[in-house]
Design an enzyme around this catalytic site. Structure first.
Site, PDB file in Angstrom:
ATOM      1  N   ASN A 193     -20.521  16.756  17.940  1.00 47.43           N
ATOM      2  CA  ASN A 193     -19.419  16.946  17.003  1.00 47.43           C
ATOM      3  C   ASN A 193     -19.650  15.933  15.880  1.00 47.43           C
ATOM      4  O   ASN A 193     -19.364  14.748  16.050  1.00 47.43           O
ATOM      5  CB  ASN A 193     -18.067  16.696  17.676  1.00 47.43           C
ATOM      6  CG  ASN A 193     -16.915  16.940  16.707  1.00 47.43           C
ATOM      7  OD1 ASN A 193     -17.128  17.049  15.495  1.00 47.43           O
ATOM      8  ND2 ASN A 193     -15.702  17.015  17.230  1.00 47.43           N
TER       9      ASN A 193
ATOM     10  N   ARG B  60      -8.843  25.840   8.370  1.00 49.37           N
ATOM     11  CA  ARG B  60      -8.358  24.622   7.728  1.00 49.37           C
ATOM     12  C   ARG B  60      -8.724  24.600   6.231  1.00 49.37           C
ATOM     13  O   ARG B  60      -9.029  25.643   5.661  1.00 49.37           O
ATOM     14  CB  ARG B  60      -8.908  23.420   8.491  1.00 49.37           C
ATOM     15  CG  ARG B  60      -8.452  23.441   9.967  1.00 49.37           C
ATOM     16  CD  ARG B  60      -8.901  22.209  10.715  1.00 49.37           C
ATOM     17  NE  ARG B  60      -8.288  21.010  10.151  1.00 49.37           N
ATOM     18  CZ  ARG B  60      -8.687  19.764  10.447  1.00 49.37           C
ATOM     19  NH1 ARG B  60      -9.673  19.579  11.312  1.00 49.37           N
ATOM     20  NH2 ARG B  60      -8.092  18.727   9.898  1.00 49.37           N
TER      21      ARG B  60
ATOM     22  N   GLU C 225     -23.338  22.682  18.433  1.00 49.96           N
ATOM     23  CA  GLU C 225     -22.395  22.049  17.493  1.00 49.96           C
ATOM     24  C   GLU C 225     -20.989  22.353  17.981  1.00 49.96           C
ATOM     25  O   GLU C 225     -20.692  23.495  18.347  1.00 49.96           O
ATOM     26  CB  GLU C 225     -22.606  22.641  16.092  1.00 49.96           C
ATOM     27  CG  GLU C 225     -21.607  22.138  15.063  1.00 49.96           C
ATOM     28  CD  GLU C 225     -21.726  22.889  13.731  1.00 49.96           C
ATOM     29  OE1 GLU C 225     -22.600  23.781  13.598  1.00 49.96           O
ATOM     30  OE2 GLU C 225     -20.916  22.588  12.835  1.00 49.96           O
TER      31      GLU C 225
ATOM     32  N   ALA D 216     -16.630  14.502  10.167  1.00 50.11           N
ATOM     33  CA  ALA D 216     -16.650  14.851   8.741  1.00 50.11           C
ATOM     34  C   ALA D 216     -18.069  14.991   8.192  1.00 50.11           C
ATOM     35  O   ALA D 216     -18.274  15.662   7.167  1.00 50.11           O
ATOM     36  CB  ALA D 216     -15.872  13.806   7.948  1.00 50.11           C
TER      37      ALA D 216
ATOM     38  N   TYR E 156      -5.832  17.622  16.896  1.00 52.93           N
ATOM     39  CA  TYR E 156      -6.941  17.228  17.766  1.00 52.93           C
ATOM     40  C   TYR E 156      -6.553  17.030  19.232  1.00 52.93           C
ATOM     41  O   TYR E 156      -7.412  16.717  20.062  1.00 52.93           O
ATOM     42  CB  TYR E 156      -7.586  15.944  17.217  1.00 52.93           C
ATOM     43  CG  TYR E 156      -8.145  16.119  15.823  1.00 52.93           C
ATOM     44  CD1 TYR E 156      -9.113  17.084  15.563  1.00 52.93           C
ATOM     45  CD2 TYR E 156      -7.698  15.338  14.759  1.00 52.93           C
ATOM     46  CE1 TYR E 156      -9.625  17.269  14.287  1.00 52.93           C
ATOM     47  CE2 TYR E 156      -8.205  15.510  13.479  1.00 52.93           C
ATOM     48  CZ  TYR E 156      -9.165  16.477  13.249  1.00 52.93           C
ATOM     49  OH  TYR E 156      -9.672  16.658  11.986  1.00 52.93           O
TER      50      TYR E 156
ATOM     51  N   ARG F 182      -3.710   9.722  16.866  1.00 51.42           N
ATOM     52  CA  ARG F 182      -3.054  10.296  15.687  1.00 51.42           C
ATOM     53  C   ARG F 182      -3.396  11.780  15.598  1.00 51.42           C
ATOM     54  O   ARG F 182      -4.353  12.246  16.202  1.00 51.42           O
ATOM     55  CB  ARG F 182      -3.538   9.605  14.405  1.00 51.42           C
ATOM     56  CG  ARG F 182      -3.094   8.155  14.306  1.00 51.42           C
ATOM     57  CD  ARG F 182      -3.455   7.585  12.956  1.00 51.42           C
ATOM     58  NE  ARG F 182      -2.894   8.388  11.871  1.00 51.42           N
ATOM     59  CZ  ARG F 182      -3.473   8.555  10.683  1.00 51.42           C
ATOM     60  NH1 ARG F 182      -4.624   8.004  10.430  1.00 51.42           N
ATOM     61  NH2 ARG F 182      -2.900   9.296   9.757  1.00 51.42           N
TER      62      ARG F 182
ATOM     63  N   PRO G 269     -17.905  10.219  13.003  1.00 51.91           N
ATOM     64  CA  PRO G 269     -16.890   9.314  12.509  1.00 51.91           C
ATOM     65  C   PRO G 269     -15.463   9.706  12.853  1.00 51.91           C
ATOM     66  O   PRO G 269     -15.100  10.884  12.816  1.00 51.91           O
ATOM     67  CB  PRO G 269     -17.091   9.334  10.983  1.00 51.91           C
ATOM     68  CG  PRO G 269     -18.016  10.447  10.707  1.00 51.91           C
ATOM     69  CD  PRO G 269     -18.796  10.708  11.949  1.00 51.91           C
ATOM     70  N   ASN G 270     -14.704   8.696  13.202  1.00 55.19           N
ATOM     71  CA  ASN G 270     -13.262   8.767  13.487  1.00 55.19           C
ATOM     72  C   ASN G 270     -12.920   9.427  14.818  1.00 55.19           C
ATOM     73  O   ASN G 270     -11.754   9.420  15.221  1.00 55.19           O
ATOM     74  CB  ASN G 270     -12.495   9.459  12.349  1.00 55.19           C
ATOM     75  CG  ASN G 270     -12.537   8.655  11.080  1.00 55.19           C
ATOM     76  OD1 ASN G 270     -12.241   7.466  11.106  1.00 55.19           O
ATOM     77  ND2 ASN G 270     -12.942   9.264   9.976  1.00 55.19           N
TER      78      ASN G 270
ATOM     79  N   HIS H  89     -16.644  21.692  17.490  1.00 54.30           N
ATOM     80  CA  HIS H  89     -15.499  21.156  16.751  1.00 54.30           C
ATOM     81  C   HIS H  89     -14.234  21.395  17.558  1.00 54.30           C
ATOM     82  O   HIS H  89     -14.045  22.484  18.127  1.00 54.30           O
ATOM     83  CB  HIS H  89     -15.356  21.829  15.388  1.00 54.30           C
ATOM     84  CG  HIS H  89     -16.561  21.586  14.537  1.00 54.30           C
ATOM     85  ND1 HIS H  89     -16.794  20.391  13.926  1.00 54.30           N
ATOM     86  CD2 HIS H  89     -17.627  22.375  14.262  1.00 54.30           C
ATOM     87  CE1 HIS H  89     -17.948  20.448  13.299  1.00 54.30           C
ATOM     88  NE2 HIS H  89     -18.479  21.644  13.489  1.00 54.30           N
TER      89      HIS H  89
HETATM   90  O1  CA2 Z   1     -12.484  19.691  14.496  1.00 49.28           O
HETATM   91  C1  CA2 Z   1     -13.335  18.817  14.615  1.00 49.28           C
HETATM   92  O2  CA2 Z   1     -13.782  18.467  15.706  1.00 49.28           O
HETATM   93  C2  CA2 Z   1     -13.841  18.059  13.371  1.00 49.28           C
HETATM   94  O3  CA2 Z   1     -15.235  17.861  13.528  1.00 49.28           O
HETATM   95  C3  CA2 Z   1     -13.101  16.736  13.357  1.00 49.28           C
HETATM   96  C4  CA2 Z   1     -13.375  15.891  12.110  1.00 49.28           C
HETATM   97  C5  CA2 Z   1     -13.173  16.721  10.850  1.00 49.28           C
HETATM   98  O4  CA2 Z   1     -13.557  15.972   9.720  1.00 49.28           O
HETATM   99  C6  CA2 Z   1     -13.966  18.017  10.878  1.00 49.28           C
HETATM  100  O5  CA2 Z   1     -13.674  18.745   9.713  1.00 49.28           O
HETATM  101  C7  CA2 Z   1     -13.614  18.848  12.097  1.00 49.28           C
HETATM  102  C8  CA2 Z   1     -12.432  14.694  12.036  1.00 49.28           C
HETATM  103  C9  CA2 Z   1     -12.347  13.849  13.262  1.00 49.28           C
HETATM  104  C10 CA2 Z   1     -11.275  12.816  13.063  1.00 49.28           C
HETATM  105  O6  CA2 Z   1     -10.569  12.696  14.264  1.00 49.28           O
HETATM  106  C11 CA2 Z   1      -9.420  11.957  14.268  1.00 49.28           C
HETATM  107  C12 CA2 Z   1      -8.712  11.988  15.444  1.00 49.28           C
HETATM  108  C13 CA2 Z   1      -7.532  11.290  15.545  1.00 49.28           C
HETATM  109  C14 CA2 Z   1      -7.078  10.542  14.478  1.00 49.28           C
HETATM  110  C15 CA2 Z   1      -7.799  10.515  13.299  1.00 49.28           C
HETATM  111  C16 CA2 Z   1      -8.981  11.216  13.197  1.00 49.28           C
END
Ligand code: CA2
Length: 161
Positions: free
Chosen positions: A75, A108, A99, A78, A24, A19, A11-12, A101
Site C-alpha cells: 500500500n 474519492r 497493490e 499517497a 480507513y 484519525r 506514508p502516514n 488500498h
Molecule cells: O486507501 C488507501 O489505502 C490509500 O493508499 C491511503 C493513503 C491515500 O493517500 C491513498 O490515496 C489511498 C493515505 C494513508 C493515510 O492514512 C491515514 C490514516 C489515519 C490517519 C491519517 C492518515
C-alpha cells in the site's frame, strides 16, 4: 524456496486507527500486521511487515526483496499517485506484486484516481478496508503456491434418511 512475503505500507499509514476512521477504519497498523503474521504462519509463509514515510526507503526495501522474497504486497499510500521511483522499483521486480488500498480510490477525489503502480503489478485490491490485507495475502498464497494451495471448501456430511 523463498517463503517470505514483504508487506509494505507507505506514508502516514502508521497513523491508522487514530484519525479518519470513516475512511480507513479503526484498526491500527499493528493490529493488521499481527493478523497478517498469524495468517502467514498458518500458510507456511514468513510475513515481513514494514512501514516508511520515506520514498527512498521504500525503494530500497523493494530492491532488496528481489533476492530475498517470494512476493510483495504494497500500500504505497499517497505515493501511489506521485511516485515514478516506486513504480520503477516495482517494475524491476520479477515477483508477484499486489497493490492494495484500504479505500476505493476511484470513489474519492479525482487526484486519487490514477495509480502509477497499477500498470506494473500483478493485481490490485481496494475498498475492503483492513480486510483487504487478508484478501491480498490469500491471493499471494495462490500466486506463490498455485491454485491447489487454496483452502478446501468444507464438505457437508450427508444426512441419513
Ligand atoms: O486507501 C488507501 O489505502 C490509500 O493508499 C491511503 C493513503 C491515500 O493517500 C491513498 O490515496 C489511498 C493515505 C494513508 C493515510 O492514512 C491515514 C490514516 C489515519 C490517519 C491519517 C492518515
Amino acid at each position: 524456496m523463498k517463503r517470505k512475503i514483504l508487506v509494505l505500507n507507505g506514508p502516514n499509514l502508521n497513523m491508522l486507527g487514530t484519525r479518519q476512521p470513516e475512511i480507513y477504519g479503526h484498526d491500527t497498523l499493528a493490529d493488521i500486521e499481527g493478523r497478517l503474521r498469524k495468517q502467514g504462519k498458518a500458510r507456511g509463509l514468513d510475513v515481513d511487515c514494514r512501514q516508511s514515510n520515506h520514498e527512498g526507503e521504500l525503494v530500497t526495501w523493494i530492491q532488496e526483496a528481489r533476492t530475498t522474497c517470494a512476493g510483495i504486497i504494497i500500500n504505497p499510500g499517497a505515493y501511489t499517485h506521485t511516485s515514478v521511483a516506486i513504480r520503477d522499483a516495482l517494475a524491476a521486480c520479477d515477483l508477484p506484486i499486489i497493490e492494495l488500498h484500504l479505500s476505493n480510490i476511484h470513489k474519492r477525489e479525482e487526484f486519487r484516481h490514477h495509480s502509477y503502480m497499477t500498470a506494473v503489478v500483478t493485481g490490485t485490491i481496494l475498498g475492503f478496508g483492513a480486510y483487504g490485507y487478508e484478501l491480498a495475502l490469500e491471493a499471494m498464497v495462490r500466486l506463490v503456491d498455485g491454485p491447489a494451495a487454496a483452502p478446501k471448501p468444507k464438505t457437508r456430511s450427508r444426512r441419513k434418511k
